[in-house]
Design an enzyme around this catalytic site. Structure first.
Site, PDB file in Angstrom:
ATOM      1  N   LYS A  13       3.890   1.196  -9.296  1.00  0.00           N
ATOM      2  CA  LYS A  13       2.799   1.152 -10.270  1.00  0.00           C
ATOM      3  C   LYS A  13       1.930   2.406 -10.213  1.00  0.00           C
ATOM      4  O   LYS A  13       1.561   2.933 -11.254  1.00  0.00           O
ATOM      5  CB  LYS A  13       1.919  -0.091 -10.052  1.00  0.00           C
ATOM      6  N   ARG A  88      -5.151 -10.255 -10.055  1.00  0.00           N
ATOM      7  CA  ARG A  88      -4.070 -10.690  -9.173  1.00  0.00           C
ATOM      8  C   ARG A  88      -3.889 -12.200  -9.195  1.00  0.00           C
ATOM      9  O   ARG A  88      -2.902 -12.708  -8.687  1.00  0.00           O
ATOM     10  CB  ARG A  88      -4.345 -10.270  -7.732  1.00  0.00           C
ATOM     11  N   ARG A 127       7.104   4.387   3.158  1.00  0.00           N
ATOM     12  CA  ARG A 127       5.867   5.095   2.806  1.00  0.00           C
ATOM     13  C   ARG A 127       5.079   5.551   4.019  1.00  0.00           C
ATOM     14  O   ARG A 127       4.389   6.557   3.964  1.00  0.00           O
ATOM     15  CB  ARG A 127       4.935   4.202   1.962  1.00  0.00           C
ATOM     16  N   ARG A 129       2.358   4.186   5.353  1.00  0.00           N
ATOM     17  CA  ARG A 129       0.912   3.910   5.383  1.00  0.00           C
ATOM     18  C   ARG A 129       0.622   2.874   6.465  1.00  0.00           C
ATOM     19  O   ARG A 129       1.477   2.064   6.806  1.00  0.00           O
ATOM     20  CB  ARG A 129       0.439   3.350   4.032  1.00  0.00           C
ATOM     21  N   ARG A 140       2.311  -9.307   2.298  1.00  0.00           N
ATOM     22  CA  ARG A 140       1.890  -8.845   0.974  1.00  0.00           C
ATOM     23  C   ARG A 140       2.846  -9.346  -0.116  1.00  0.00           C
ATOM     24  O   ARG A 140       2.414  -9.715  -1.204  1.00  0.00           O
ATOM     25  CB  ARG A 140       1.802  -7.317   0.946  1.00  0.00           C
TER      26      ARG A 140
END
Length: 187
Positions: A13, A88, A127, A129, A140
């Site tokens: 996104k 959400r 990623r 992170r 998540r």
């Protein structure tokens, strides 16, 4: 053009949002970016939000809704905006609908970026992170499935939902998105 962008963590996104806001000259409202900035700045809202984010949980509605309400008043939102990461939940969607109805500025379209779960996990794990540890990634994705996926039916019933295949190159995915958004942009 007022857009809600929905998709699971790792769907791309953020990458696609940048291309959308550049092409259509609208504001990019990423709740994730706003929350991370508030956390890093150690604002009271950011510290409160970080308690949830560090556990892989969604930040409570009241915090997010206050953040969005304030942001929509900014001058750069007058031409339109892309909401990325909000709403959400159904409760957030209803709060957004009420907010927009009071200003007579309804949503134009809701874009869903669809990516298979094994591909999401691969992307997120790569990623690096701090909030992309395997156990946090799993949490998540579970949170997305249980709390966010009901939004798809909510927006489908309002005839706002358009789904996009989120697998392929960045440009291939963007062309699919552009084909949808050009209808609403009058292009």
């Amino acid at each position: 053009m007022r857009i809600v962008f929905i998709g699971p963590p790792g769907a791309g996104k953020g990458t696609q949002a940048q291309k959308i806001v550049e092409r259509y000259m609208i504001a990019h409202l990423s709740t994730g970016d706003m929350l991370r900035a508030a956390r890093d700045a150690k604002t009271p809202l950011g510290l409160k939000a970080d308690e949830f984010m560090s556990r892989g949980e969604l930040v409570p509605d009241d915090i997010i809704i206050d953040l969005i309400r304030e942001r929509l008043q900014s001058p750069d939102c007058r031409r339109g905006y892309l909401l990325d990461g909000f709403p959400r939940t159904i409760a957030q969607a209803e709060a957004l609908d009420a907010m927009l109805a009071s200003q007579n500025t309804p949503l134009d379209v809701v874009l869903e970026l669809q990516v298979p779960e094994d591909e999401l996990f691969r992307r997120l794990a790569g990623r690096g992170r701090a909030d992309d540890k395997p156990e946090v990634i799993r949490q998540r994705l579970v949170a997305y499935r249980t709390q966010t996926e009901p939004l798809l039916d909510y927006y489908r019933r309002k005839n706002l939902l358009r789904s996009v295949d989120g697998v392929g190159t960045v440009d291939e995915i963007f062309e699919r998105i552009r084909a949808i958004l050009d209808e609403f942009a009058g292009a």
